[in-house]
Design a protein around this motif. Structure first.
Motif, PDB file in Angstrom:
ATOM      1  N   GLN A   4      -5.515  13.533  13.167  1.00  0.00           N
ATOM      2  CA  GLN A   4      -5.429  13.708  11.997  1.00  0.00           C
ATOM      3  C   GLN A   4      -6.325  14.507  11.052  1.00  0.00           C
ATOM      4  O   GLN A   4      -7.426  14.699  11.763  1.00  0.00           O
ATOM      5  N   GLU A   5      -5.174  14.932  10.029  1.00  0.00           N
ATOM      6  CA  GLU A   5      -6.262  16.314   9.526  1.00  0.00           C
ATOM      7  C   GLU A   5      -7.327  15.313   8.065  1.00  0.00           C
ATOM      8  O   GLU A   5      -7.825  15.548   8.215  1.00  0.00           O
ATOM      9  N   ARG A 115      -6.524   9.154   9.170  1.00  0.00           N
ATOM     10  CA  ARG A 115      -5.223   8.699   8.559  1.00  0.00           C
ATOM     11  C   ARG A 115      -3.969   9.211   9.247  1.00  0.00           C
ATOM     12  O   ARG A 115      -3.975  10.621   9.585  1.00  0.00           O
ATOM     13  N   THR A 116      -3.173   8.232   9.734  1.00  0.00           N
ATOM     14  CA  THR A 116      -1.850   8.726  10.425  1.00  0.00           C
ATOM     15  C   THR A 116      -0.631   9.305   8.942  1.00  0.00           C
ATOM     16  O   THR A 116      -0.511   8.562   8.205  1.00  0.00           O
ATOM     17  N   SER A 117      -0.006  10.037   9.504  1.00  0.00           N
ATOM     18  CA  SER A 117       1.271   9.912   8.069  1.00  0.00           C
ATOM     19  C   SER A 117       1.821   8.956   7.489  1.00  0.00           C
ATOM     20  O   SER A 117       2.773   8.947   6.562  1.00  0.00           O
ATOM     21  N   ASP A 118       2.047   7.630   8.604  1.00  0.00           N
ATOM     22  CA  ASP A 118       2.940   6.810   8.453  1.00  0.00           C
ATOM     23  C   ASP A 118       1.945   5.941   7.497  1.00  0.00           C
ATOM     24  O   ASP A 118       2.789   4.810   6.492  1.00  0.00           O
ATOM     25  N   TRP A 124      -4.507   2.781   4.269  1.00  0.00           N
ATOM     26  CA  TRP A 124      -5.870   3.518   4.500  1.00  0.00           C
ATOM     27  C   TRP A 124      -6.541   3.223   3.724  1.00  0.00           C
ATOM     28  O   TRP A 124      -7.944   2.985   4.470  1.00  0.00           O
TER      29      TRP A 124
END
Length: 144
Positions: A4-5, A115-118, A124
């Motif tokens: 994750q970014e 943190r995942t994109s969804d 978060w």
């Protein structure tokens, strides 16, 4: 590593050596003691657990001890609401702290959540808040 970014990182130093911390954190039966909102954890296969929390229903733990005693141990937590859709979203980095005169060895624990994109902003923030509480739980437990 986490992919994750966006990540949230918290850390603490405890009065146990790195091996003691590594053995505690990677043991799934201990999750209910420090993972916020997860009172029940059941092993369903080696390294894989079912938890009582909806968004973290399934947990897979992979632990990678350092080849060098002075190196960092890593513990990865793949989590998810569905068993076949888990994400590697949590990582613990354990580093030894050199013993000072008249002090026991210590261990520095860094917990990193991705943190995942969804994830919504509200979700978060909840993850970050729980993460802060979890590092404090680990300190309280491991400093006993």
């Amino acid at each position: 590593m986490l992919t994750q970014e966006v990540v949230h990182s918290v850390s603490v130093t405890v009065s146990k050596n790195k091996d003691q911390v590594f053995n505690y954190i990677r043991e799934g039966k201990n999750l209910s003691e420090w993972l916020v909102g997860t009172p029940d954890v059941t092993e369903i296969s080696p390294g894989e657990y079912e938890a009582s929390r909806a968004e973290i229903r399934y947990i897979f733990i992979e632990s990678l001890p350092a080849s060098d005693p002075e190196g960092q141990d890593l513990v990865y937590f793949d989590v998810g609401a569905e068993r076949d859709r888990m994400n590697r979203r949590i990582m613990a980095i354990l580093s030894p702290v050199a013993a000072k005169e008249n002090k026991m060895p210590q261990c520095h624990i860094e917990l990193i959540a991705g943190r995942t994109s969804d994830m919504s902003d509200v979700r978060w923030q909840d993850v970050c808040d729980r993460h802060e509480a979890e590092i404090h739980n680990l300190k309280l437990i491991l400093d006993r």
